[in-house]
Design a protein around this motif. Structure first.
Motif, PDB file in Angstrom:
ATOM      1  N   VAL A 152       0.852  -1.193   0.000  1.00  0.00           N
ATOM      2  CA  VAL A 152       0.000   0.000   0.000  1.00  0.00           C
ATOM      3  C   VAL A 152       0.885   1.239   0.000  1.00  0.00           C
ATOM      4  O   VAL A 152       1.836   1.340   0.775  1.00  0.00           O
ATOM      5  CB  VAL A 152      -0.934   0.008   1.222  1.00  0.00           C
ATOM      6  CG1 VAL A 152      -1.768   1.282   1.264  1.00  0.00           C
ATOM      7  CG2 VAL A 152      -1.834  -1.226   1.216  1.00  0.00           C
ATOM      8  N   LYS A 153       0.564   2.200  -0.868  1.00  0.00           N
ATOM      9  CA  LYS A 153       1.291   3.472  -0.968  1.00  0.00           C
ATOM     10  C   LYS A 153       0.300   4.611  -0.798  1.00  0.00           C
ATOM     11  O   LYS A 153      -0.658   4.724  -1.579  1.00  0.00           O
ATOM     12  CB  LYS A 153       1.985   3.563  -2.325  1.00  0.00           C
ATOM     13  CG  LYS A 153       2.663   4.884  -2.619  1.00  0.00           C
ATOM     14  CD  LYS A 153       3.898   5.098  -1.756  1.00  0.00           C
ATOM     15  CE  LYS A 153       4.641   6.358  -2.220  1.00  0.00           C
ATOM     16  NZ  LYS A 153       5.796   6.674  -1.357  1.00  0.00           N
ATOM     17  N   ASP A 154       0.486   5.420   0.240  1.00  0.00           N
ATOM     18  CA  ASP A 154      -0.403   6.553   0.517  1.00  0.00           C
ATOM     19  C   ASP A 154      -1.860   6.111   0.609  1.00  0.00           C
ATOM     20  O   ASP A 154      -2.771   6.769   0.087  1.00  0.00           O
ATOM     21  CB  ASP A 154      -0.251   7.632  -0.559  1.00  0.00           C
ATOM     22  CG  ASP A 154       1.168   8.195  -0.627  1.00  0.00           C
ATOM     23  OD1 ASP A 154       1.801   8.294   0.440  1.00  0.00           O
ATOM     24  OD2 ASP A 154       1.628   8.525  -1.731  1.00  0.00           O
ATOM     25  N   GLY A 155      -2.085   4.984   1.249  1.00  0.00           N
ATOM     26  CA  GLY A 155      -3.426   4.479   1.467  1.00  0.00           C
ATOM     27  C   GLY A 155      -4.042   3.737   0.304  1.00  0.00           C
ATOM     28  O   GLY A 155      -5.193   3.278   0.401  1.00  0.00           O
ATOM     29  N   VAL A 156      -3.318   3.567  -0.796  1.00  0.00           N
ATOM     30  CA  VAL A 156      -3.854   2.914  -1.991  1.00  0.00           C
ATOM     31  C   VAL A 156      -3.063   1.640  -2.275  1.00  0.00           C
ATOM     32  O   VAL A 156      -1.833   1.674  -2.374  1.00  0.00           O
ATOM     33  CB  VAL A 156      -3.775   3.854  -3.213  1.00  0.00           C
ATOM     34  CG1 VAL A 156      -4.323   3.155  -4.454  1.00  0.00           C
ATOM     35  CG2 VAL A 156      -4.534   5.148  -2.939  1.00  0.00           C
ATOM     36  N   PRO A 157      -3.746   0.491  -2.442  1.00  0.00           N
ATOM     37  CA  PRO A 157      -3.031  -0.741  -2.798  1.00  0.00           C
ATOM     38  C   PRO A 157      -2.403  -0.626  -4.183  1.00  0.00           C
ATOM     39  O   PRO A 157      -3.072  -0.210  -5.136  1.00  0.00           O
ATOM     40  CB  PRO A 157      -4.137  -1.811  -2.789  1.00  0.00           C
ATOM     41  CG  PRO A 157      -5.230  -1.233  -1.952  1.00  0.00           C
ATOM     42  CD  PRO A 157      -5.182   0.239  -2.201  1.00  0.00           C
ATOM     43  N   VAL A 158      -1.122  -1.008  -4.291  1.00  0.00           N
ATOM     44  CA  VAL A 158      -0.422  -0.872  -5.568  1.00  0.00           C
ATOM     45  C   VAL A 158       0.132  -2.199  -6.084  1.00  0.00           C
ATOM     46  O   VAL A 158       0.581  -2.280  -7.236  1.00  0.00           O
ATOM     47  CB  VAL A 158       0.731   0.149  -5.458  1.00  0.00           C
ATOM     48  CG1 VAL A 158       0.188   1.533  -5.139  1.00  0.00           C
ATOM     49  CG2 VAL A 158       1.764  -0.278  -4.417  1.00  0.00           C
TER      50      VAL A 158
END
Length: 322
Positions: free
Chosen positions: A236-242
């Motif tokens: 997760v990067k900045d609250g978003v799954p990547v």
């Protein structure tokens, strides 16, 4: 190998093993394959109609391994059978004479003929000796390609495993560790598997690569989560799954099954981080071997190079036979 070299006290006992014995033998074989495990075979039965048939390999009445054949009927008359990445033998039994005799016993149980169609990809390394043993056992070479994969030996300590990473792979891991990624670990797949399968299906359709169907993966998760054989990691990067990966356990081994990464995940080298964290988690679980899930150097050179970067041992099996 000649008939005089056969092992008279070696046999395969079919249709008698219980699930507990199956699981125990799978663990005792150590470097096992996913396709010889119970969860995988139950999923294949439910989704594709391949009925598993368990054989316990015994030497002097002592179990030394197992083999799972998959069967189905065509027009109720023709028995179609296949073996993928078996038989599995305990380490002390992994001898050429034992393997050859087991394959001969399989050929006896599954003879070649108009009403018996059999295809096998044995779990044995390629080479002239291996091919001679397969011919001695009564099989003939198929034109279908064999199977190649990479094994990471998790019995090594963590520092050694990291040192064995290719320099480029290790640099990418260092970059990922500085990229502000957080890693979420789902140990039964219930929370994150629907999300990962949605991304995986879109990616698979767009890039047109081979891989298990989402339906099959769901059935495997259903059959394996109670045994603790599901491991899903998400970056997760900045609250978003990547990025995300799914790993399936079987005995003392585990196999990398599916993965996905978006542009942000690729830019931050999230896949490197997820696989490294998976290595650490598998070691904590007591796994000894990590199968990176097969390589296709000609068809998928980029994926193959990435997996090779993990420093595992590359293995080519003896190939496809009928």
């Amino acid at each position: 190998m000649t008939d005089q070299e056969t092992i008279p006290n070696l046999r395969i006992v079919w249709d008698v093993g219980r699930l507990s014995e199956w699981s125990r033998l799978l663990a005792e074989c150590g470097q096992s394959s996913l396709t010889q495990g119970f969860g995988y075979n139950q999923a294949m039965l439910t989704v594709e109609g391949w009925r598993p048939r368990l054989g316990i390999i015994e030497l002097s009445d002592r179990p030394i391994g197992l083999v799972v054949m998959s069967e189905r009927r065509v027009f109720k008359l023709i028995r179609v059978a296949r073996l993928h990445r078996g038989p599995l033998l305990r380490p002390e039994a992994r001898k050429p004479t034992v393997f050859a005799m087991v394959m001969k016993l399989i050929r006896k149980e599954y003879p070649s003929g108009p009403l018996n169609w059999t295809a096998v990809v044995p779990e044995w390394g390629a080479g002239e000796e291996a091919e001679a043993m397969m011919r001695w056992a009564g099989f003939r070479r198929d034109k279908a390609p064999g199977y190649r994969t990479l094994w990471v030996d998790l019995r090594r300590d963590e520092a050694d495993l990291r040192a064995r990473l290719a320099q480029k792979w290790r640099n990418a891991l260092n970059q990922a560790e500085r990229a502000g990624l957080s890693v979420e670990i789902d140990r039964d797949g219930k929370a994150q598997l629907p999300w990962l399968l949605e991304q995986y299906q879109k990616d698979k359709a767009a890039k047109r690569y081979r891989g298990p169907s989402p339906k099959l993966v769901i059935r495997m998760r259903t059959g394996m989560h109670k045994d603790g054989d599901i491991l899903l990691l998400r970056a997760v990067k900045d609250g978003v799954p990547v990025a995300g990966i799914l790993i399936l356990g079987h005995g003392k081994a585990a196999t990398y099954q599916i993965g996905w990464s978006d542009a942000a995940g690729r830019a931050t080298r999230a896949h490197n981080l997820l696989l490294w964290r998976a290595v650490q988690e598998l070691k904590r679980q007591g796994r000894h071997w990590f199968d990176l899930g097969g390589i296709l150097p000609d068809e998928a050179p980029g994926v193959t190079a990435f997996k090779r970067g993990m420093g595992g041992e590359e293995v080519e099996l003896v190939g496809a036979w009928r």
